[in-house]
Design a protein around this motif. Sequence first.
Motif, mmCIF file in Angstrom:
data_model
loop_
_atom_site.group_PDB
_atom_site.id
_atom_site.type_symbol
_atom_site.label_atom_id
_atom_site.label_comp_id
_atom_site.label_asym_id
_atom_site.label_seq_id
_atom_site.Cartn_x
_atom_site.Cartn_y
_atom_site.Cartn_z
ATOM 1 N N THR A 42 -45.013 -22.572 -65.308
ATOM 2 C CA THR A 42 -45.274 -21.175 -65.570
ATOM 3 C C THR A 42 -46.977 -20.953 -65.435
ATOM 4 O O THR A 42 -47.276 -22.223 -65.444
ATOM 5 N N PRO A 43 -47.166 -19.939 -65.117
ATOM 6 C CA PRO A 43 -48.850 -19.801 -64.708
ATOM 7 C C PRO A 43 -49.500 -20.093 -65.865
ATOM 8 O O PRO A 43 -50.547 -20.784 -65.703
ATOM 9 N N GLU A 44 -48.911 -19.953 -67.243
ATOM 10 C CA GLU A 44 -49.703 -20.389 -68.326
ATOM 11 C C GLU A 44 -49.934 -21.931 -68.303
ATOM 12 O O GLU A 44 -50.797 -22.491 -68.985
ATOM 13 N N GLN A 45 -48.580 -22.765 -68.377
ATOM 14 C CA GLN A 45 -48.765 -24.070 -68.002
ATOM 15 C C GLN A 45 -49.666 -24.794 -67.207
ATOM 16 O O GLN A 45 -50.447 -25.480 -67.338
ATOM 17 N N ARG A 46 -49.653 -23.954 -65.977
ATOM 18 C CA ARG A 46 -50.641 -24.391 -64.942
ATOM 19 C C ARG A 46 -52.105 -24.170 -65.567
ATOM 20 O O ARG A 46 -52.938 -25.196 -65.212
ATOM 21 N N LEU A 47 -52.347 -23.149 -66.097
ATOM 22 C CA LEU A 47 -53.753 -22.751 -66.585
ATOM 23 C C LEU A 47 -54.097 -23.995 -67.674
ATOM 24 O O LEU A 47 -55.198 -24.483 -67.705
ATOM 25 N N LEU A 48 -53.057 -24.226 -68.333
ATOM 26 C CA LEU A 48 -53.484 -25.292 -69.400
ATOM 27 C C LEU A 48 -53.707 -26.617 -68.786
ATOM 28 O O LEU A 48 -54.685 -27.370 -69.428
ATOM 29 N N ASN A 49 -52.743 -26.783 -67.870
ATOM 30 C CA ASN A 49 -53.173 -28.099 -66.996
ATOM 31 C C ASN A 49 -54.511 -28.081 -66.530
ATOM 32 O O ASN A 49 -55.294 -29.352 -66.500
ATOM 33 N N HIS A 50 -55.128 -27.097 -66.102
ATOM 34 C CA HIS A 50 -56.298 -27.077 -65.502
ATOM 35 C C HIS A 50 -57.292 -27.350 -66.406
ATOM 36 O O HIS A 50 -58.315 -27.830 -66.177
ATOM 37 N N GLN A 51 -57.339 -26.511 -67.411
ATOM 38 C CA GLN A 51 -58.292 -26.673 -68.545
ATOM 39 C C GLN A 51 -58.196 -27.861 -68.885
ATOM 40 O O GLN A 51 -59.327 -28.571 -69.214
#
Length: 68
Positions: A42-51
């Motif tokens: 999900t977009p949220e999961q991708r953002l968490l991975n990026h962070q």
Amino acid sequence: MDAPIDLRPVFRAHWPSYGPDWDRAIELGIDVAQLERNLALTPEQRLLNHQSARQALQQLRAGMKRDR
């Protein structure tokens, strides 16, 4: 140093052709397996991975500065 492993035959065997852009990505050496994993998030999961990756990089840089 050993040459990197060429995964293009594996990618071509495992994934069907999704068109010329997909085939070109494989020829350029893009890890389409990682692309598929990222698209499944999900977009949220991708953002968490990026962070998480940014934090790890910041810690690495800080450690390198301390060692100088």
